[in-house]
Design an enzyme around this catalytic site. Sequence first.
Site, PDB file in Angstrom:
ATOM      1  N   ASP A  24      31.348  12.420 124.958  1.00  0.00           N
ATOM      2  CA  ASP A  24      32.576  13.007 124.366  1.00  0.00           C
ATOM      3  C   ASP A  24      32.836  14.482 124.684  1.00  0.00           C
ATOM      4  OD1 ASP A  24      32.487  10.485 123.289  1.00  0.00           O
ATOM      5  OD2 ASP A  24      32.414  11.107 121.194  1.00  0.00           O
ATOM      6  N   LYS A 129      35.401   4.762 123.548  1.00  0.00           N
ATOM      7  CA  LYS A 129      34.755   4.147 122.383  1.00  0.00           C
ATOM      8  C   LYS A 129      35.566   4.449 121.124  1.00  0.00           C
ATOM      9  CE  LYS A 129      31.506   7.996 121.706  1.00  0.00           C
ATOM     10  NZ  LYS A 129      32.015   8.459 120.420  1.00  0.00           N
ATOM     11  N   CYS A 162      28.519  12.008 117.044  1.00  0.00           N
ATOM     12  CA  CYS A 162      28.522  10.953 118.068  1.00  0.00           C
ATOM     13  C   CYS A 162      27.237  10.900 118.889  1.00  0.00           C
ATOM     14  CB  CYS A 162      29.730  11.115 118.974  1.00  0.00           C
ATOM     15  SG  CYS A 162      31.252  10.719 118.092  1.00  0.00           S
TER      16      CYS A 162
HETATM   17  C1  C5J Z   1      32.050  13.333 118.039  1.00  0.00           C
HETATM   18  C2  C5J Z   1      33.274  13.642 115.984  1.00  0.00           C
HETATM   19  N1  C5J Z   1      32.235  13.102 119.326  1.00  0.00           N
HETATM   20  N2  C5J Z   1      32.558  14.694 115.609  1.00  0.00           N
HETATM   21  N3  C5J Z   1      33.096  13.051 117.196  1.00  0.00           N
HETATM   22  O1  C5J Z   1      31.013  13.812 117.632  1.00  0.00           O
HETATM   23  O2  C5J Z   1      34.129  13.214 115.268  1.00  0.00           O
END
Ligand code: C5J
Length: 225
Positions: A24, A129, A162
């Site tokens: 991400d 995802k 994540c």
């Molecule tokens: C991730 C989030 N990628 N913090 N998403 O950690 O919402």
Amino acid sequence: MPIIPAQPYEFDLPIPGTALIVIDMQRDFLEPGGFGAALGNDVSRLAPAVGPTRALLDAFRAAGLPVIHTREAHRPDLSDCPPSKRARGRGDLRIGDPGPMGRILVAGEPGAAIIPALAPLPDETVIDKPGKGAFWATPLHDLLTARAVTHLVFAGVTTEVCVQTTMREANDRGYECLLVEDATESYFPAFKAAALEMIRAQGGIVGWTAPSAAVCAALCSSMAG
Ligand code: C5J
């Protein structure tokens, strides 16, 4: 087989058999005007992870090992976004709302893209995802199994959301997992520190941690010898 000095003890890195997973590293989390900022976070806190992640990408690419990128991104009709997720946080901008980088966390929008410094190469897998974990509702496990991957090296954001969720999913599926300490960041430094501790506590109950220099050096030495 390269051996990485790691915590709580050394980590074997089989070649082939190891993949890099970059979680991400999207504009929506790292740049102003995206999802992270809409939740009230200081997005500049994630920037230190970019350079070390870039070094890992270079090392894995040079070693010819698989690289997989994930994006937290929903279908435009939000059919894969539970109402509970959309409502959470009570931010000014919610998932699917139009923002300065397009619709928040929606696939295909500018904000959902991976930041240019870490852009995937055309032959690298990119997985969208809908959850925090990268195994839920995605083909990730099948894809890794097909490539006989047993060991995973993790980079990305955010450490305790994540990244940690995906590591725990991977650990339960039998993968040996290492999180690269300087290639991950959180909006909350204390949460990052706690996540690293949780992962490697109790003899590595979720996995290992090591700095990017140790991973890159091990990959380099394997190519030299
Ligand atoms: C991730 C989030 N990628 N913090 N998403 O950690 O919402």
